[in-house]
Write an enzyme that holds these catalytic residues in place. Structure first.
Site, PDB file in Angstrom:
ATOM      1  N   GLN A  50      21.191  -4.542  -4.249  1.00 39.80           N
ATOM      2  CA  GLN A  50      20.244  -3.720  -3.490  1.00 39.80           C
ATOM      3  C   GLN A  50      20.964  -2.853  -2.457  1.00 39.80           C
ATOM      4  O   GLN A  50      20.586  -1.714  -2.218  1.00 39.80           O
ATOM      5  CB  GLN A  50      19.188  -4.585  -2.780  1.00 39.80           C
ATOM      6  N   HIS A  81      21.917   0.816  -3.168  1.00 37.69           N
ATOM      7  CA  HIS A  81      20.953   1.904  -3.376  1.00 37.69           C
ATOM      8  C   HIS A  81      21.196   3.073  -2.425  1.00 37.69           C
ATOM      9  O   HIS A  81      21.325   4.204  -2.838  1.00 37.69           O
ATOM     10  CB  HIS A  81      19.509   1.405  -3.219  1.00 37.69           C
ATOM     11  N   GLU A 129      10.407  -6.343  -0.287  1.00 33.86           N
ATOM     12  CA  GLU A 129      10.114  -5.725  -1.587  1.00 33.86           C
ATOM     13  C   GLU A 129      10.510  -6.680  -2.725  1.00 33.86           C
ATOM     14  O   GLU A 129       9.709  -6.978  -3.596  1.00 33.86           O
ATOM     15  CB  GLU A 129      10.931  -4.419  -1.683  1.00 33.86           C
ATOM     16  N   HIS A 130      11.761  -7.144  -2.696  1.00 32.16           N
ATOM     17  CA  HIS A 130      12.243  -8.102  -3.692  1.00 32.16           C
ATOM     18  C   HIS A 130      12.593  -9.405  -2.992  1.00 32.16           C
ATOM     19  O   HIS A 130      13.311  -9.384  -1.981  1.00 32.16           O
ATOM     20  CB  HIS A 130      13.530  -7.617  -4.364  1.00 32.16           C
ATOM     21  N   ASP A 136      14.305  -4.668 -12.350  1.00 32.20           N
ATOM     22  CA  ASP A 136      14.414  -3.207 -12.264  1.00 32.20           C
ATOM     23  C   ASP A 136      14.342  -2.562 -13.643  1.00 32.20           C
ATOM     24  O   ASP A 136      13.794  -1.474 -13.804  1.00 32.20           O
ATOM     25  CB  ASP A 136      15.773  -2.807 -11.654  1.00 32.20           C
ATOM     26  N   HIS A 140     -35.607   5.768   3.365  1.00 32.71           N
ATOM     27  CA  HIS A 140     -35.113   4.688   2.504  1.00 32.71           C
ATOM     28  C   HIS A 140     -36.264   3.732   2.187  1.00 32.71           C
ATOM     29  O   HIS A 140     -36.491   3.375   1.024  1.00 32.71           O
ATOM     30  CB  HIS A 140     -33.989   3.913   3.202  1.00 32.71           C
TER      31      HIS A 140
END
Lengths: 431, 431
Positions: B259, B262, B327-328, B361, B420
């Site tokens: 990770q 990235h 996230e992960h 992924d 109504h």
């Protein structure tokens, strides 16, 4: 209301009016809202109390910001006990419908040691905004709180502005208690949204904020989106009735008016294959307008955003209805259910002549928080799903990963992500 | 990486870094984006072409804006055939997982003539944004297109910027074709988002826009939210590994680095009950850093946003993991599945030592578009549900409405909505 034959030009004109009722530029209000949010996010309670004094003319403290049990008791004493009964009956239906929206976590397995799945987890805290002002809508309190409670949210936190006397509308408080709100704070406006999104000394930070509000509240919700989740931004209400010659003009007229009374921006549109129905509906509307208490509002909304569209065919009527993507759609036609199969865009679809729209507002059970201004093309009614989130579950055995490890490594290398490839390769390197 | 003992202070410090990697103020870019959106919304293709020339240095026309069949064929000729094979294998898994997310419409019936339900309808058009630039991520193309196609969206429209030569990255084009994109437009940036949201002469208006992008794309998506639906706004990637003494330090190190590579804002955090593991993981990281091609990026992201937190107990480790809402998340512990039951906040959860994050992924099937920066508290992985919307279905018989009509009327009157009440009462008035 104006009766017009449907053609490309009239369709575009009416749709334009229908969809573009809300102004789109809010530069000035946006700046105010940004300032309030930044201030509450950094100064917490101090800023929150100061804005409440400025806008709601109420002095709050840490001790008085939250509604107490005593105040809730007072609220019960102040409302008609028969309203409490109606709220309870309605809640049975609302809960029952929303229970059916609950999703299970699931897994799939393959014998070589692969397990994949999706885990459904309720959010921890949800914020429900309830507007103050003259009109109190306990039904809206129920519709916003129940899906969160059914989803299993730990703590549902309501925010609603108090009056100068520091009191909250009693019917709103009773509805909150009956629906299961865990805490109620006497705050409103952009400052309340900021407090819920970022937390203050007194107000807990939540994961999602739902509920209607004025333009400041709507802009504040949009501004904090990403820090928290929000529901869709509600515009003025609308109804589209799709009717043929079998429809009862008196009922159709009454239903159109029931939405038109909401406010001057509300829209009521009849799309019909029958000119005779169109004319009779107009007569009925005139009759009702003599007696209805909110006739001034109704007249303005009908003049501004009401219309009767007459079409040559049922297919054209259905296409027009889909193009409008209305919040509420009534289908009063032969084979209403068959027509419904052709409806792609609508918040809620009411079928047949005894399924009047207010049945959905108050009692049937489905949520009355619905996408407006044509957003039914992509937004859904508020639901239990709004208050849960999902996590993917991935488990591979050594055997399963070994079978495909070269594929993953190749894919990663093709994206130049060599550390990705390495994290797979390292598991199969020779010792 | 720095090894710190978990306590209230270190937890808060590390979490602060982890969650606040993206700058929060974009005043200048916001103004640019607003201008571009207003311009494309009002001038259509003309503005779109002019911004494309300005930012992408490519001259587009109505005839060249869309990728042709011929260009797609050229793309296939330009990519390694073995990549096409891997893409196809991966697609089998991605489709299979997403098929399981499909929801049915449902109804409930009561014999007195009550039918309630929820109709699920795919959106008509979805826009998928794919960033240009040096790095091409065909895997991301698959992950954004497949859920829309599985949902049954009529037309999936991809937008991706072209180079000065008017060409689109071939591996992206091949991935788009394999995943089932219906049309591909050579446009990028805020102008592409505006074109998809409002439509131009060449580009159709869509209902939802998904896909990652730079800050201009992200701000443009947020600005058009409400005109269309959008997915969540993606921040830099992150991984949190939850490990005990049974974990293999070499695998854990490799996964953290996968990770970190990235970008420099990516975050890799290990939370472990074992100081011995923490130290061994650090040694392995140093070893890998000698050989990995993206070591410069990795070093910066580890220095800025990487950390090893050592806890006294498994419960503390789990609580910290939930607080980060990564996230992960990888769980490499005894009884990983039992630990998973205690995880409330995570985009994707990888269990056991052969479930390395890149498996998700590229290949396992669950979506790799996941909530970042702690938004797993309330956002979910991209899914089929993102491309459908729901309509409530309500039908009552005369008998069923009659039984409760006074309740509805009372509720409506209590909210001062007399039209109504009237729309219900009119159905039971004496003739």
């Amino acid at each position: 209301m104006k009766i017009v034959e449907l053609n490309e030009q009239t369709k575009a004109e009416v749709r334009e009016k229908f969809l573009n009722r809300s102004p789109k530029q809010f530069g000035e209000q946006e700046a105010v809202v940004k300032q309030i949010i930044a201030d509450v996010a950094s100064r917490g309670d101090e800023a929150l109390f100061s804005y409440t004094e400025k806008f709601d003319h109420a002095k709050l403290t840490k001790e008085t910001i939250e509604v107490t049990e005593e105040e809730t008791k007072e609220a019960y004493a102040a409302v008609d006990p028969s309203l409490v009964e109606v709220i309870r009956k309605s809640l049975v239906n609302i809960r029952s419908f929303h229970e059916k929206q609950k999703q299970n976590s699931w897994i799939t397995t393959e014998e070589k040691g692969i397990l994949l799945g999706q885990k459904v987890t309720p959010m921890e805290k949800a914020g429900v905004y309830v507007p103050g002002g003259k009109a109190a809508y306990p039904s809206s309190v129920l519709m916003n709180i129940v899906p969160a409670k059914v989803a299993g949210v730990d703590e549902v936190i309501m925010a609603t502005p108090c009056g100068r006397d520091g009191k909250v509308n009693p019917s709103v408080l009773v509805a909150a208690k009956e629906a299961g709100a865990d805490r109620v704070f006497k705050i409103g406006g952009a400052q309340a949204i900021a407090a819920l999104a970022f937390g203050t000394e007194s107000v807990p930070k939540v994961d999602k904020i739902v509920g209607p509000g004025n333009i400041y509240v709507a802009l504040a919700k949009k501004a904090v989106f990403g820090n928290v989740s929000i529901d869709s931004i509600a515009g003025p209400s609308e109804i589209l009735v799709l009717a043929d010659e079998t429809a009862n003009p008196r009922y159709v007229a009454a239903d159109l008016l029931s939405q038109a009374e909401h406010d001057e921006m509300a829209s009521a549109v009849l799309v019909t294959t029958s000119r005779s129905l169109a004319e009779k509906v107009n007569e009925e509307i005139e009759g009702f307008l003599q007696v209805l208490s909110r006739k001034e509002i109704i007249r303005k909304s009908l003049e501004g955003y009401g219309c009767i569209l007459v079409t040559d065919s049922r297919r054209e009527a259905i296409d027009a209805a889909n193009l409008f993507a209305p919040e509420h759609m009534e289908i009063v036609m032969k084979d209403a259910f068959e027509v419904m199969t052709k409806i792609r865009n609508a918040g809620a679809i009411f079928l047949g002549e005894y399924s009047s729209e207010p049945l959905g507002d108050y009692f049937a059970g489905p949520n009355h928080v619905l996408p407006t201004s044509g957003t039914a093309r992509f937004f859904s009614p508020l639901s239990v799903e709004d208050f849960v989130k999902k996590s993917s579950i991935i488990h591979y055995s050594r055997e399963a990963l070994e079978e495909i490890h070269r594929d993953i490594e190749q894919f990663a290398k093709c994206e130049q992500l060599t550390a990705h490839a390495n994290s797979i390769a390292v598991r199969f390197e020779e010792k």
